[in-house]
Design a protein around this motif. Structure first.
Motif, PDB file in Angstrom:
ATOM      1  N   GLY A   1       0.930  -0.552  -0.256  1.00  0.00           N
ATOM      2  CA  GLY A   1       0.037   0.091  -0.247  1.00  0.00           C
ATOM      3  C   GLY A   1       0.794   1.274   0.085  1.00  0.00           C
ATOM      4  N   TRP A   2       0.468   2.171  -0.649  1.00  0.00           N
ATOM      5  CA  TRP A   2       0.827   3.351  -0.728  1.00  0.00           C
ATOM      6  C   TRP A   2       0.581   4.812   0.444  1.00  0.00           C
ATOM      7  N   LEU A   3       1.036   5.199   1.419  1.00  0.00           N
ATOM      8  CA  LEU A   3       0.540   6.274   2.010  1.00  0.00           C
ATOM      9  C   LEU A   3       0.648   7.304   1.475  1.00  0.00           C
ATOM     10  N   LEU A   4      -0.380   7.859   1.566  1.00  0.00           N
ATOM     11  CA  LEU A   4      -0.785   9.515   1.101  1.00  0.00           C
ATOM     12  C   LEU A   4      -0.976  10.143   2.029  1.00  0.00           C
ATOM     13  N   GLY A   5      -1.075  11.904   1.875  1.00  0.00           N
ATOM     14  CA  GLY A   5      -2.623  13.191   2.470  1.00  0.00           C
ATOM     15  C   GLY A   5      -2.542  12.807   3.557  1.00  0.00           C
ATOM     16  N   LEU A   6      -1.434  13.544   4.219  1.00  0.00           N
ATOM     17  CA  LEU A   6      -1.690  13.956   5.615  1.00  0.00           C
ATOM     18  C   LEU A   6      -2.754  15.528   5.673  1.00  0.00           C
ATOM     19  N   ASP A   7      -3.105  15.291   6.948  1.00  0.00           N
ATOM     20  CA  ASP A   7      -3.915  17.233   7.331  1.00  0.00           C
ATOM     21  C   ASP A   7      -4.281  16.700   8.730  1.00  0.00           C
ATOM     22  N   TRP A   8      -4.023  17.224   9.432  1.00  0.00           N
ATOM     23  CA  TRP A   8      -4.197  17.898  10.828  1.00  0.00           C
ATOM     24  C   TRP A   8      -5.646  18.219  10.817  1.00  0.00           C
ATOM     25  N   HIS A   9      -6.305  18.086  12.398  1.00  0.00           N
ATOM     26  CA  HIS A   9      -7.759  18.688  12.981  1.00  0.00           C
ATOM     27  C   HIS A   9      -7.362  19.808  13.502  1.00  0.00           C
ATOM     28  N   GLN A  10      -8.202  21.065  13.286  1.00  0.00           N
ATOM     29  CA  GLN A  10      -7.877  21.924  14.094  1.00  0.00           C
ATOM     30  C   GLN A  10      -7.721  22.027  15.762  1.00  0.00           C
ATOM     31  N   ASP A  11      -7.781  20.903  16.161  1.00  0.00           N
ATOM     32  CA  ASP A  11      -7.067  20.045  18.167  1.00  0.00           C
ATOM     33  C   ASP A  11      -6.128  20.190  17.820  1.00  0.00           C
ATOM     34  N   ASN A  12      -5.722  19.696  16.506  1.00  0.00           N
ATOM     35  CA  ASN A  12      -3.957  19.920  16.983  1.00  0.00           C
ATOM     36  C   ASN A  12      -3.776  18.394  16.813  1.00  0.00           C
ATOM     37  N   GLN A  13      -4.667  17.397  17.321  1.00  0.00           N
ATOM     38  CA  GLN A  13      -4.570  16.041  17.729  1.00  0.00           C
ATOM     39  C   GLN A  13      -4.751  15.005  16.576  1.00  0.00           C
ATOM     40  N   ARG A  14      -5.944  14.945  16.241  1.00  0.00           N
ATOM     41  CA  ARG A  14      -6.462  14.443  14.878  1.00  0.00           C
ATOM     42  C   ARG A  14      -5.860  14.757  13.630  1.00  0.00           C
ATOM     43  N   LEU A  15      -5.399  13.401  13.266  1.00  0.00           N
ATOM     44  CA  LEU A  15      -4.717  13.859  11.948  1.00  0.00           C
ATOM     45  C   LEU A  15      -4.809  12.248  11.158  1.00  0.00           C
ATOM     46  N   ALA A  16      -5.292  13.498   9.461  1.00  0.00           N
ATOM     47  CA  ALA A  16      -5.981  12.054   8.547  1.00  0.00           C
ATOM     48  C   ALA A  16      -5.652  11.676   7.335  1.00  0.00           C
ATOM     49  N   PHE A  17      -5.371  10.621   6.880  1.00  0.00           N
ATOM     50  CA  PHE A  17      -4.202   9.955   6.656  1.00  0.00           C
ATOM     51  C   PHE A  17      -4.961   9.057   5.641  1.00  0.00           C
ATOM     52  N   ARG A  18      -4.454   8.415   4.353  1.00  0.00           N
ATOM     53  CA  ARG A  18      -5.150   7.559   2.931  1.00  0.00           C
ATOM     54  C   ARG A  18      -4.199   6.522   2.572  1.00  0.00           C
ATOM     55  N   ILE A  19      -4.230   5.389   2.879  1.00  0.00           N
ATOM     56  CA  ILE A  19      -3.318   4.710   1.710  1.00  0.00           C
ATOM     57  C   ILE A  19      -4.831   4.353   0.525  1.00  0.00           C
ATOM     58  N   ASP A  20      -3.528   3.514  -0.673  1.00  0.00           N
ATOM     59  CA  ASP A  20      -3.986   3.410  -1.999  1.00  0.00           C
ATOM     60  C   ASP A  20      -3.171   1.717  -2.479  1.00  0.00           C
ATOM     61  N   PHE A  21      -4.376   1.178  -3.108  1.00  0.00           N
ATOM     62  CA  PHE A  21      -3.659  -0.005  -3.681  1.00  0.00           C
ATOM     63  C   PHE A  21      -4.157  -0.223  -4.893  1.00  0.00           C
ATOM     64  N   ASP A  22      -3.146  -1.073  -5.720  1.00  0.00           N
ATOM     65  CA  ASP A  22      -3.022  -1.457  -6.705  1.00  0.00           C
ATOM     66  C   ASP A  22      -4.275  -2.330  -6.704  1.00  0.00           C
ATOM     67  N   GLY A  23      -5.825  -2.010  -7.742  1.00  0.00           N
ATOM     68  CA  GLY A  23      -6.370  -3.375  -7.231  1.00  0.00           C
ATOM     69  C   GLY A  23      -7.017  -3.573  -6.091  1.00  0.00           C
ATOM     70  N   TYR A  24      -7.256  -2.569  -5.242  1.00  0.00           N
ATOM     71  CA  TYR A  24      -8.517  -3.219  -4.197  1.00  0.00           C
ATOM     72  C   TYR A  24      -8.851  -1.472  -3.707  1.00  0.00           C
ATOM     73  N   PRO A  25      -9.369  -1.455  -3.382  1.00  0.00           N
ATOM     74  CA  PRO A  25     -10.371  -0.231  -2.596  1.00  0.00           C
ATOM     75  C   PRO A  25      -8.981   1.112  -1.609  1.00  0.00           C
ATOM     76  N   GLY A  26      -8.997   1.737  -2.188  1.00  0.00           N
ATOM     77  CA  GLY A  26      -8.224   2.610  -0.459  1.00  0.00           C
ATOM     78  C   GLY A  26      -8.750   2.380   0.463  1.00  0.00           C
ATOM     79  N   GLN A  27      -8.156   3.619   1.196  1.00  0.00           N
ATOM     80  CA  GLN A  27      -9.005   3.768   2.483  1.00  0.00           C
ATOM     81  C   GLN A  27      -8.647   4.406   3.355  1.00  0.00           C
TER      82      GLN A  27
END
Length: 700
Positions: free
Chosen positions: A287-313
């Motif tokens: 899987g390929w990790l990608l896409g970081l973004d912090w919430h304004q509460d400074n604690q929560r971090l969103a990120f993604r993972i992609d795969f060839d052939g499978y749905p990303g998460q």
């Protein structure tokens, strides 16, 4: 949240780049929820190949924090420079007055607004390399006033800036640069002594992170731990830096060997997030990790993972609680698309692009603590959204969007409204108003196993069935974890060009395409060169049975996975009179051996070559090459690392030297997996046109 640039070489570029009967063939189908002006210009211009090079493309659009202005990167082909050239453009969102901000021969990218809405920061290489000014001619952060003027250089690093972020108050810039590291193993001295040859390893480029104070221009090295940094993000109170890291630059390390690390700036400590959910429990280890973004509460971090052939998460991690990592489920049949994640203003909405039935929409999902709330499409309608951004409040959103009668324009909408209406701001390609546009529709059919499949059909301007059957070009998208979008496109891979010349052009979203549910996507695993080929042929049969297509006058073309499928089709059937195979895999074993992302092959073959030998054999067009009789045009880049040159050479050898099939091999000097040169793009388009006209239509 901090406003952030996109890396010059974003990892999203590494990825493999979208009713029961034939729908209405009206010239323009309405776009629900989109406000457009009425076009009074007569449509009297026949689309040509040269029109492709006159198009401007909008990327990296950013609305200002107060919502009153926007900026974007605009790309145009420059024949003299033999490449596409990018510049920064600005618009007043109220008056809609546009201004070109930059005029250099270099490419500007990654625009970011200052918090006071007065300046735009961006990355560019300006000036010639100069020993007295070693930072010139190397990527630096620049600043330009929103009203225009001379750009001012902000950073002065001799190794160049990869990516940067501007803090919430506008007085600090965080940026990553490069540093070369030489391995210190037992053979390091021998490699150094015999350094006039190339080694597969021994050196790597790492990415230290600096902070530059914009009031006093004091620079501080914050983090240099010899890691390769693919992306980084700083939280709003500037206490933490999240990074996607690997131990080496080679792309194979990003497949399953990348990590998300959180660095505490004050404590100087670094923590890796537990990766069981996106590694151990993932559908694939690659899987390929990608896409970081912090919430304004400074604690929560969103990120993604992609795969060839499978749905990303998509995940949301509470970095104050090591084990608190929540998966986010997208709406039904929506596939996560791209790496541009954003928390919406002060809300708990995490927003992302999602592929859905040949559209790309903007979705937001409410995250309340550890509970996932409702998900919604921010704007309804037949949209193909590229970049997007929110105002500081999150109440307004700006999106770049392709429609059925325009490409790459900027729109704004009320992001709070449940029935948001798009307001069009730009018209960067006014020449399209006079084009005789193709009639674009969606076709649906049943595959052999009963699965419903869709595709995009283009018919010539003004065509009716009474005029008779049309010759057909089947144009196949790459990926295969992608989809052909329901939008106007003038591409060097076929769209608009052939329909303008009297052909029907058909782009099936075959099994393995995104936006049709997880099962539709994963059905292709272990069945390449089989199930998707049957999907495509069933779609062709649908067009023939509808009386639109002349079954004796058909061609097939594609690039990347579309090239692979072109090879698969001509080694399966002799129904096509001509083919154009662009950067297409010919042998799966060779692909695993040579390509830069071998996890792609392992996923679809369900194992390594020595574990799944029969699968590699069946999925290789080389195995079935003796069945090929179709005159084939082969395009490939000399330096393509994704589908290396050997594939094109092997296909050419089989057809020319052993099978006596008409063939032409075109190798593009210096090119990689895509064609970046003006002349190379034009060469491809002209060859495709002449090849198909000769072998399908019988023209000299």
């Amino acid at each position: 949240m901090l406003t952030k640039s996109r890396p010059l070489d974003g990892i999203s570029g590494f990825y493999r780049a979208h009713k029961a009967e034939l729908l209405s063939l009206a010239l323009l189908l309405p776009l629900a929820g989109v406000s457009l002006s009425v076009n009074s210009t007569p449509r009297d211009h026949q689309i040509t190949i040269d029109d492709f090079f006159g198009l401007s493309t909008m990327t990296q659009s950013q609305i200002s924090p107060n919502g009153k202005q926007s900026v974007w990167v605009e790309s145009r082909w420059d024949e003299a420079l033999d490449k596409a050239q990018t510049e920064l453009w600005h618009i007043d969102n109220n008056s809609r007055k546009t201004t070109r901000l930059t005029f250099s021969d270099e490419n500007e990218s990654s625009p970011v607004w200052s918090p006071d809405n007065r300046y735009i920061y961006f990355i560019a290489k300006i000036g010639e390399k100069d020993p007295l000014h070693p930072y010139q001619g190397i990527a630096q952060v620049y600043r330009i006033a929103a009203t225009g003027g001379q750009p001012q250089v902000i950073t002065r690093t001799v190794t160049g800036v990869n990516a940067f972020e501007l803090n919430r108050s506008g007085d600090n810039i965080y940026y990553s640069t490069t540093k070369e590291i030489t391995d210190k193993d037992q053979f390091a001295a021998l490699r150094a002594e015999h350094g006039k040859v190339n080694y597969a390893h021994g050196k790597k480029t790492t990415h230290p992170i600096y902070r530059l104070n914009l009031q006093h221009f004091n620079q501080e090295l914050l983090l240099d731990d010899d890691k390769v940094v693919w992306q980084f993000s700083v939280n709003d109170n500037e206490t933490k830096i999240a990074r996607i890291t690997t131990t080496d630059n080679e792309l194979i390390f990003l497949e399953g060997r990348s990590h998300i690390e959180v660095f505490d700036i004050k404590q100087g400590t670094n923590t890796s997030l537990a990766d069981e959910q996106w590694r151990g429990k993932a559908p694939s280890p690659y899987g390929w990790l990608l896409g970081l973004d912090w919430h304004q509460d400074n604690q929560r971090l969103a990120f993604r993972i992609d795969f060839d052939g499978y749905p990303g998460q998509l995940f949301v991690a509470n970095t104050a609680k090591q084990a608190h990592i929540i998966p986010v489920t997208p709406p039904n049949q929506v596939t996560y698309f791209g790496d541009n994640l954003h928390w919406r203003g002060d809300s708990n909405d995490i927003c992302y692009r999602g592929a859905y039935k040949a559209r790309v929409k903007l979705y937001c999902t409410e995250m309340n603590g550890s509970t996932q709330g409702k998900s919604r499409a921010v704007i309804e309608g037949d949209l193909v959204i590229g970049s997007y951004s929110f105002t500081d409040s999150g109440k307004q959103v700006a999106v770049s969007h392709d429609g059925l009668d325009h490409v790459s324009d900027l729109f704004i909408a009320d992001a709070d409204s449940p029935r948001a209406q798009l307001k069009r701001l730009t018209h960067i390609n006014p020449q399209i108003d006079s084009w005789k546009l193709p009639q674009i529709s969606i076709v649906k059919w049943q595959a052999a196993d009963g699965t419903q499949v869709e595709g995009i059909l283009e018919l010539p301007f003004g065509y009716t069935k009474a005029q008779g059957k049309l010759p057909l070009v089947v144009q196949l998208h790459g990926g295969p974890t992608a989809a052909t979008p329901y939008a106007l496109q003038h591409r060097s891979y076929g769209r608009s060009t052939f329909s303008a010349n009297g052909w029907a052009l058909f782009s099936p979203n075959y099994r393995g395409s995104v936006g049709y549910g997880d099962k539709f996507l994963t059905d292709l695993i272990g069945r390449e060169h089989d199930i998707e080929v049957q999907d495509i042929l069933a779609g062709v049969d649908k067009l023939i049975s509808d009386g639109l297509v002349d079954a004796e006058k058909m061609a097939v073309m594609g690039w990347s996975n579309g090239g692979y499928l072109t090879n698969a089709l001509i080694s399966t059937t002799d129904r096509f009179k001509a083919a154009s195979s662009g950067a297409g895999v010919f042998d799966q074993r060779l692909e695993w051996m040579l390509e830069d992302t071998p996890g792609h092959v392992i996923n679809f073959m369900q194992g390594l070559p020595w574990e799944q030998a029969e699968a590699y054999t069946k999925a290789s067009s080389l195995t079935h090459a003796n069945k090929i009789t179709t005159p084939t045009l082969i395009h490939i880049g000399e330096n393509d690392e994704r589908v290396p040159l050997g594939h094109g050479q092997g296909l050419y050898r089989a057809l020319n030297h052993y099978l006596n099939v008409p063939v032409e091999l075109i190798v593009y000097p210096g090119e990689g997996h895509g064609l970046s040169k003006y002349q190379h793009r034009k060469t491809k388009m002209l060859w495709d046109q002449k090849w198909f006209e000769h072998y399908v239509l019988g023209k000299e």
